[in-house]
Design a protein around this motif. Structure first.
Motif, PDB file in Angstrom:
ATOM      1  N   PHE A 134       0.811  -1.218   0.000  1.00  0.00           N
ATOM      2  CA  PHE A 134       0.000   0.000   0.000  1.00  0.00           C
ATOM      3  C   PHE A 134       0.846   1.271   0.000  1.00  0.00           C
ATOM      4  O   PHE A 134       0.310   2.373   0.058  1.00  0.00           O
ATOM      5  CB  PHE A 134      -0.906   0.018   1.241  1.00  0.00           C
ATOM      6  CG  PHE A 134      -1.868  -1.140   1.307  1.00  0.00           C
ATOM      7  CD1 PHE A 134      -3.008  -1.161   0.525  1.00  0.00           C
ATOM      8  CD2 PHE A 134      -1.605  -2.228   2.138  1.00  0.00           C
ATOM      9  CE1 PHE A 134      -3.891  -2.230   0.573  1.00  0.00           C
ATOM     10  CE2 PHE A 134      -2.480  -3.298   2.197  1.00  0.00           C
ATOM     11  CZ  PHE A 134      -3.620  -3.302   1.408  1.00  0.00           C
ATOM     12  N   SER A 137      -0.003   4.533  -1.947  1.00  0.00           N
ATOM     13  CA  SER A 137      -1.317   4.417  -2.592  1.00  0.00           C
ATOM     14  C   SER A 137      -2.426   4.141  -1.583  1.00  0.00           C
ATOM     15  O   SER A 137      -3.393   3.459  -1.904  1.00  0.00           O
ATOM     16  CB  SER A 137      -1.291   3.303  -3.647  1.00  0.00           C
ATOM     17  OG  SER A 137      -1.008   2.048  -3.049  1.00  0.00           O
ATOM     18  N   ILE A 138      -2.254   4.661  -0.375  1.00  0.00           N
ATOM     19  CA  ILE A 138      -3.317   4.536   0.615  1.00  0.00           C
ATOM     20  C   ILE A 138      -3.809   5.928   0.975  1.00  0.00           C
ATOM     21  O   ILE A 138      -3.015   6.862   1.149  1.00  0.00           O
ATOM     22  CB  ILE A 138      -2.851   3.765   1.869  1.00  0.00           C
ATOM     23  CG1 ILE A 138      -4.041   3.493   2.782  1.00  0.00           C
ATOM     24  CG2 ILE A 138      -1.737   4.500   2.605  1.00  0.00           C
ATOM     25  CD1 ILE A 138      -3.790   2.425   3.820  1.00  0.00           C
ATOM     26  N   ALA A 139      -5.126   6.084   1.047  1.00  0.00           N
ATOM     27  CA  ALA A 139      -5.738   7.384   1.318  1.00  0.00           C
ATOM     28  C   ALA A 139      -6.116   7.506   2.789  1.00  0.00           C
ATOM     29  O   ALA A 139      -6.181   6.507   3.518  1.00  0.00           O
ATOM     30  CB  ALA A 139      -6.977   7.560   0.444  1.00  0.00           C
ATOM     31  N   ASP A 162      -8.175   7.771  -6.590  1.00  0.00           N
ATOM     32  CA  ASP A 162      -8.156   6.522  -7.370  1.00  0.00           C
ATOM     33  C   ASP A 162      -7.480   5.388  -6.604  1.00  0.00           C
ATOM     34  O   ASP A 162      -7.087   4.379  -7.190  1.00  0.00           O
ATOM     35  CB  ASP A 162      -7.468   6.742  -8.721  1.00  0.00           C
ATOM     36  CG  ASP A 162      -6.023   7.200  -8.579  1.00  0.00           C
ATOM     37  OD1 ASP A 162      -5.543   7.381  -7.433  1.00  0.00           O
ATOM     38  OD2 ASP A 162      -5.358   7.390  -9.620  1.00  0.00           O
ATOM     39  N   ASN A 163      -7.350   5.557  -5.282  1.00  0.00           N
ATOM     40  CA  ASN A 163      -6.750   4.510  -4.455  1.00  0.00           C
ATOM     41  C   ASN A 163      -7.753   3.400  -4.171  1.00  0.00           C
ATOM     42  O   ASN A 163      -8.963   3.617  -4.217  1.00  0.00           O
ATOM     43  CB  ASN A 163      -6.252   5.103  -3.131  1.00  0.00           C
ATOM     44  CG  ASN A 163      -5.169   6.138  -3.342  1.00  0.00           C
ATOM     45  OD1 ASN A 163      -4.099   5.828  -3.850  1.00  0.00           O
ATOM     46  ND2 ASN A 163      -5.451   7.387  -2.970  1.00  0.00           N
ATOM     47  N   ASP A 164      -7.244   2.232  -3.831  1.00  0.00           N
ATOM     48  CA  ASP A 164      -8.104   1.088  -3.513  1.00  0.00           C
ATOM     49  C   ASP A 164      -8.174   0.802  -2.018  1.00  0.00           C
ATOM     50  O   ASP A 164      -8.827  -0.158  -1.602  1.00  0.00           O
ATOM     51  CB  ASP A 164      -7.611  -0.169  -4.244  1.00  0.00           C
ATOM     52  CG  ASP A 164      -7.837  -0.077  -5.750  1.00  0.00           C
ATOM     53  OD1 ASP A 164      -8.645   0.768  -6.182  1.00  0.00           O
ATOM     54  OD2 ASP A 164      -7.198  -0.846  -6.482  1.00  0.00           O
ATOM     55  N   THR A 175     -11.786  -0.573   1.770  1.00  0.00           N
ATOM     56  CA  THR A 175     -11.123  -1.006   0.544  1.00  0.00           C
ATOM     57  C   THR A 175     -12.149  -1.131  -0.574  1.00  0.00           C
ATOM     58  O   THR A 175     -13.348  -1.294  -0.328  1.00  0.00           O
ATOM     59  CB  THR A 175     -10.415  -2.370   0.703  1.00  0.00           C
ATOM     60  OG1 THR A 175     -11.372  -3.382   1.029  1.00  0.00           O
ATOM     61  CG2 THR A 175      -9.336  -2.309   1.755  1.00  0.00           C
ATOM     62  N   LYS A 223       1.886  -4.356  -7.532  1.00  0.00           N
ATOM     63  CA  LYS A 223       0.982  -3.834  -8.564  1.00  0.00           C
ATOM     64  C   LYS A 223       1.205  -4.531  -9.899  1.00  0.00           C
ATOM     65  O   LYS A 223       0.245  -4.900 -10.593  1.00  0.00           O
ATOM     66  CB  LYS A 223       1.191  -2.326  -8.721  1.00  0.00           C
ATOM     67  CG  LYS A 223       0.218  -1.678  -9.680  1.00  0.00           C
ATOM     68  CD  LYS A 223       0.387  -0.166  -9.707  1.00  0.00           C
ATOM     69  CE  LYS A 223      -0.618   0.485 -10.648  1.00  0.00           C
ATOM     70  NZ  LYS A 223      -0.473   1.959 -10.681  1.00  0.00           N
TER      71      LYS A 223
END
Length: 250
Positions: A134, A137-139, A162-164, A175, A223
């Motif tokens: 993560f 790419s983590i919000a 656009d994070n998962d 998530t 990724k």
């Protein structure tokens, strides 16, 4: 002209079974919170309709047929004693489904580890291979109280971007995924990352952080190889569920 919707019906049942399986698995791995929290899955079609758990059922009780169809444009919020779904769940899940076409499934949990990390100033640390997936790419979304204010939806989706994966500060974890399987595996990996962080930092032990370049390289590897996109873990999880809790697909 009569429209043949048999394919949509078949797709919906498959989605229902996968989402019910996810509810049972969340309970199996100790990530549920009595009748609170929620998982949703977008239904086929141009509308933003999605499936959500009926408010009042434990996660290990959920079946494919018990899931409630929610129309974000037509849902009328009701008093808690009368409502069929969790109103806070509607706020969170409708926000994501209406703004992210790729987010076919959205999962939100209140776990001990997730809520503990959500209260820590440093957020999720790249302490292990799982958490490094993560990295970058983590919000994060600031706490605004119980999610009953529909105006919060815009801020929530802006923070998610656009994070998962996202940490809801002082609240829990969220998530998304292009499938139920992907959203579940994202949540499982995020939850494990939080549990490891708690274990590594308890007692004020000094922890070692890897360099930013190694953490970024590891995240890129995850990724590139699409670990949470592989059908193998989900198939294995459903085989286990077929053995220990087969009633989910009814």
């Amino acid at each position: 002209m009569k429209v043949d919707n048999r394919n949509d019906t078949s797709q919906e049942w498959e989605i229902r079974c996968d989402l019910a399986a996810a509810y049972r698995l969340i309970a199996h791995f100790g990530m549920d919170d009595l009748i609170s929290t929620h998982l949703s899955a977008r239904l086929p079609g141009k509308e933003h309709r999605f499936l959500l758990n009926p408010y009042g059922m434990m996660f290990d009780e959920i079946t494919a047929s018990s899931l409630v169809v929610v129309d974000p444009n037509g849902y009328i919020r009701e008093e808690e004693k009368e409502t069929k779904i969790n109103n806070a769940g509607f706020t969170i899940h409708s926000a994501v489904h209406m703004s992210r076409d790729d987010a076919k499934c959205v999962m939100h949990t209140h776990t001990l580890a997730g809520m503990a990390v959500a209260a820590q100033e440093q957020g999720l640390l790249p302490l292990n291979q799982k958490s490094m997936a993560f990295y970058g790419s983590i919000a994060f979304h600031d706490y605004e109280g119980v999610a009953l204010n529909l105006e919060e939806r815009e801020r929530l989706v802006d923070d998610l971007g656009d994070n998962d994966a996202m940490v809801l500060k002082h609240h829990g974890l969220l998530t998304v995924g292009r499938t139920v399987a992907e959203a579940f595996l994202n949540m499982y990996q995020l939850e494990q990352s939080c549990r490891i962080q708690l274990a590594a930092t308890q007692g004020r032990q000094k922890v070692t952080l890897l360099s930013a370049s190694v953490a970024a390289h590891t995240a890129a590897q995850f990724k590139y190889h699409g670990y949470n996109e592989s059908p193998r873990p989900w198939a294995a999880l459903k085989r286990r569920l077929d053995r220990i809790s087969p009633g989910y697909a009814t």
